[in-house]
Write a protein that holds these residues in place. Structure first.
Motif, PDB file in Angstrom:
ATOM      1  N   PRO A  72      29.974-119.515   2.798  1.00 55.08           N
ATOM      2  CA  PRO A  72      31.397-119.417   2.474  1.00 55.08           C
ATOM      3  C   PRO A  72      32.220-118.658   3.509  1.00 55.08           C
ATOM      4  CG  PRO A  72      30.166-117.764   1.249  1.00 55.08           C
ATOM      5  CD  PRO A  72      29.153-118.566   2.020  1.00 55.08           C
ATOM      6  N   GLY A  73      31.571-118.090   4.531  1.00 49.89           N
ATOM      7  CA  GLY A  73      32.290-117.258   5.488  1.00 49.89           C
ATOM      8  C   GLY A  73      32.999-118.066   6.553  1.00 49.89           C
ATOM      9  N   TRP A  74      33.495-117.357   7.562  1.00 50.23           N
ATOM     10  CA  TRP A  74      34.180-117.982   8.705  1.00 50.23           C
ATOM     11  C   TRP A  74      33.116-118.209   9.772  1.00 50.23           C
ATOM     12  CZ3 TRP A  74      39.481-115.800  10.738  1.00 50.23           C
ATOM     13  CH2 TRP A  74      40.082-116.744  11.581  1.00 50.23           C
ATOM     14  N   LEU A  75      32.848-119.468  10.105  1.00 45.67           N
ATOM     15  CA  LEU A  75      31.725-119.840  10.953  1.00 45.67           C
ATOM     16  C   LEU A  75      32.187-120.753  12.084  1.00 45.67           C
ATOM     17  CD1 LEU A  75      29.357-120.854   8.004  1.00 45.67           C
ATOM     18  CD2 LEU A  75      29.526-118.583   9.067  1.00 45.67           C
ATOM     19  N   VAL A  76      31.653-120.521  13.279  1.00 45.17           N
ATOM     20  CA  VAL A  76      31.908-121.391  14.426  1.00 45.17           C
ATOM     21  C   VAL A  76      30.572-121.659  15.101  1.00 45.17           C
ATOM     22  CG1 VAL A  76      33.116-121.669  16.620  1.00 45.17           C
ATOM     23  CG2 VAL A  76      34.226-120.422  14.767  1.00 45.17           C
ATOM     24  N   TYR A  77      30.222-122.924  15.248  1.00 43.43           N
ATOM     25  CA  TYR A  77      28.933-123.255  15.858  1.00 43.43           C
ATOM     26  C   TYR A  77      29.058-124.533  16.674  1.00 43.43           C
ATOM     27  CZ  TYR A  77      28.620-126.462  11.862  1.00 43.43           C
ATOM     28  OH  TYR A  77      28.877-127.437  10.927  1.00 43.43           O
ATOM     29  N   ALA A  78      28.101-124.715  17.597  1.00 45.02           N
ATOM     30  CA  ALA A  78      28.065-125.929  18.422  1.00 45.02           C
ATOM     31  C   ALA A  78      26.705-126.575  18.280  1.00 45.02           C
ATOM     32  CB  ALA A  78      28.353-125.598  19.883  1.00 45.02           C
ATOM     33  N   ARG A  79      26.713-127.858  17.994  1.00 42.55           N
ATOM     34  CA  ARG A  79      25.482-128.644  17.886  1.00 42.55           C
ATOM     35  C   ARG A  79      25.689-129.955  18.614  1.00 42.55           C
ATOM     36  NH1 ARG A  79      20.944-127.025  17.132  1.00 42.55           N
ATOM     37  NH2 ARG A  79      20.198-128.665  15.735  1.00 42.55           N
ATOM     38  N   LYS A  80      24.739-130.282  19.516  1.00 46.50           N
ATOM     39  CA  LYS A  80      24.766-131.542  20.272  1.00 46.50           C
ATOM     40  C   LYS A  80      26.098-131.753  20.984  1.00 46.50           C
ATOM     41  CE  LYS A  80      21.372-133.740  17.216  1.00 46.50           C
ATOM     42  NZ  LYS A  80      21.067-134.873  16.318  1.00 46.50           N
ATOM     43  N   GLY A  81      26.678-130.650  21.462  1.00 42.36           N
ATOM     44  CA  GLY A  81      27.903-130.747  22.251  1.00 42.36           C
ATOM     45  C   GLY A  81      29.187-130.732  21.459  1.00 42.36           C
ATOM     46  N   PHE A  82      29.108-130.589  20.136  1.00 39.41           N
ATOM     47  CA  PHE A  82      30.317-130.568  19.304  1.00 39.41           C
ATOM     48  C   PHE A  82      30.503-129.184  18.689  1.00 39.41           C
ATOM     49  CE2 PHE A  82      29.505-135.064  19.583  1.00 39.41           C
ATOM     50  CZ  PHE A  82      30.763-135.631  19.621  1.00 39.41           C
ATOM     51  N   LEU A  83      31.672-128.617  18.890  1.00 32.16           N
ATOM     52  CA  LEU A  83      32.040-127.346  18.263  1.00 32.16           C
ATOM     53  C   LEU A  83      32.640-127.621  16.895  1.00 32.16           C
ATOM     54  CD1 LEU A  83      33.989-124.410  19.915  1.00 32.16           C
ATOM     55  CD2 LEU A  83      34.778-125.372  17.753  1.00 32.16           C
ATOM     56  N   SER A  84      32.205-126.858  15.901  1.00 36.11           N
ATOM     57  CA  SER A  84      32.740-126.994  14.548  1.00 36.11           C
ATOM     58  C   SER A  84      33.147-125.627  14.016  1.00 36.11           C
ATOM     59  CB  SER A  84      31.701-127.605  13.599  1.00 36.11           C
ATOM     60  OG  SER A  84      31.378-128.924  13.983  1.00 36.11           O
TER      61      SER A  84
END
Length: 466
Positions: A263-275
């Protein structure tokens, strides 16, 4: 210049007269203090004297009489591996020891801020790898968005040498562990922890002391927002200590190793895509694969951290994405030097440790790898994951033969000099290859700095291609 407050009319000793030391002395003087300057190097003393500063031999028996504080340059050891003799005397005399970062945070605000619609804010970035690129990227995004911003600290200008900030300005600081370890005041509005890998262990008395120096940025004053890379145990620990619960959005968790959920504030990158997700819902996404200046997982982590900071400062995903595409990158950090005959030439001379070099190896394929120098503690075993991408290694440095043996099964050619390594790599390179300088070692056996090493690589490549 940021005048230093709190020492009006008092004598303050300044130890170390490099860039930060000279700026500190001038800022103390501007704030009404009496700086007494010393450096054990005659050249540095001569520069200070030529600048009109007062020299004060800290080796004399009575040197600290009447002195209110000692301000030391970050590069001077204040505890490990051995306390500098002048600092040790200050400790014994009960004199407070600080650095320019501590002075900056205690002196930044002024009465003029009361009249501002939006008081200036400070973003401070630390971590083992990527902090320079992350800091520069944040600064670039803010400038593209039309926001006033300054870049300082371990990159750009000294912190006390910047201009007094204007209404709504953001000051972006890159801070090393040397700088955070001693500062008596650390109060950024937004603090960033990129990652942690073994480095400077002798200076901090081991990995625990190294992490503790980084952690001080978050523990001493408590930032309003913390952006924390959680791909190492230390980052997970830090995020857990700062957050009041899973949904506490004062802590933004960042990952390039896995998809983050919760439920928190999350920023991640997988396979070249930032989400970006908040409260379990995606609110932003960027395709990083087309951004030439940010290649590889390590740069995707830098992008995630910079994105998270700029979101806390109120910028939209669209504005941030546009700025990503115009970011030129930094010299000596995955820097594309040239492309000819289908071969790319990349300067990553800043990859002075194994973790940084591994990130470079994972960013490219078919690598003609220029490597070597003063090997750091821990050996080269941490490079194993990236070695399948290496077609051949070209080893430089005074101990090139021993370094080459440590590379194990990788085909390696002992070149010793940069000139020979570039020539051999270019002769072997085929279309689709990348000639990559990522030394995985310090430069001081052959060069004054990693910058000089990178400049030599660039000069050799350009001379051969002309």
């Amino acid at each position: 210049m940021i005048p230093v407050h709190g020492y009006e009319g008092e004598k303050v000793a300044v130890l170390g007269l490099g860039r930060s030391g000279l700026a500190t002395a001038r800022a103390l003087q501007a704030g009404g203090a009496i700086p007494l300057c010393w450096d054990d190097g005659a050249e540095a003393r001569a520069r200070a004297e030529a600048a009109g500063l007062t020299l004060h031999d800290l080796g004399r028996r009575e040197a600290f009489e009447g002195v209110a504080a000692l301000i030391t340059s970050p590069g001077i050891p204040h505890l490990y591996p051995e306390t500098n003799k002048h600092i040790a005397r200050a400790y014994k005399a009960g004199i407070p020891v600080d650095n320019d970062i501590g002075l900056f945070f205690r002196s930044l605000g002024s009465g003029a801020w009361d009249e501002m619609d939006q008081p200036p804010r400070v973003v401070a970035v630390t971590g083992s790898n990527g902090k320079s690129t992350t800091s520069a990227l944040i600064h670039h995004i803010l400038k593209v968005a039309g926001k006033p911003a300054q870049l300082a600290g371990n990159i750009g200008r000294g912190v006390l040498d910047i201009e007094p900030p204007i209404d709504g300005e953001v000051i972006v600081l890159e801070l090393s562990s040397y700088q955070t370890d001693l500062a008596r005041a650390l109060t950024p509005d937004v603090a960033v922890f990129t990652n942690l890998s073994p480095d400077h262990l002798d200076r901090h008395g081991g990995p625990g002391g190294y992490f503790a120096a980084k952690r001080r940025l978050f523990a001493e004053g408590g930032p309003d927002r913390a952006v924390v890379g959680v791909d190492e145990p230390e980052g997970l620990f830090l995020a857990g200590q700062l957050a009041m619960g899973p949904g506490d959005d004062r802590v933004i968790r960042v990952s390039v190793d896995e998809k983050l959920t919760g439920p928190g504030w999350l920023v991640y990158a997988r396979k070249g895509f930032l989400s970006e997700t908040r409260k379990g819902k995606q609110v932003g996404s960027i395709d990083l694969r087309t951004i030439a200046s940010l290649p590889g997982t390590h740069n995707h982590q830098n992008a995630c951290c910079a994105y998270a900071v700029c979101r806390t400062l109120g910028l939209s995903p669209k504005v941030i994405e546009q700025a990503f595409h115009s970011f030129a990158g930094l010299p000596h950090r995955s820097q594309l030097v040239a492309e000819a005959g289908g071969v790319r030439y990349v300067n990553d001379s800043k990859a002075t440790n194994v973790d940084a070099a591994l990130m470079a190896l994972l960013a490219f394929r078919n690598i003609r790898w220029i490597v070597g120098g003063l090997q750091k503690e821990g050996g080269l075993s941490g490079l194993a994951e990236g070695l399948p991408n290496v077609a051949k290694a070209y080893v430089i440095g005074r101990e090139a033969e021993a370094f080459a043996r440590d590379l194990g099964a990788v085909e390696a050619q002992v070149c010793t000099t940069m000139e020979a390594a570039v020539a051999a790599a270019m002769a072997d390179a085929q279309s689709g290859d990348t000639v990559l300088l990522a030394p995985a070692a310090a430069s001081f056996d052959q060069y004054d700095s990693f910058e000089k090493r990178g400049e030599d690589f660039i000069a050799r490549v350009k001379a051969a291609l002309d």
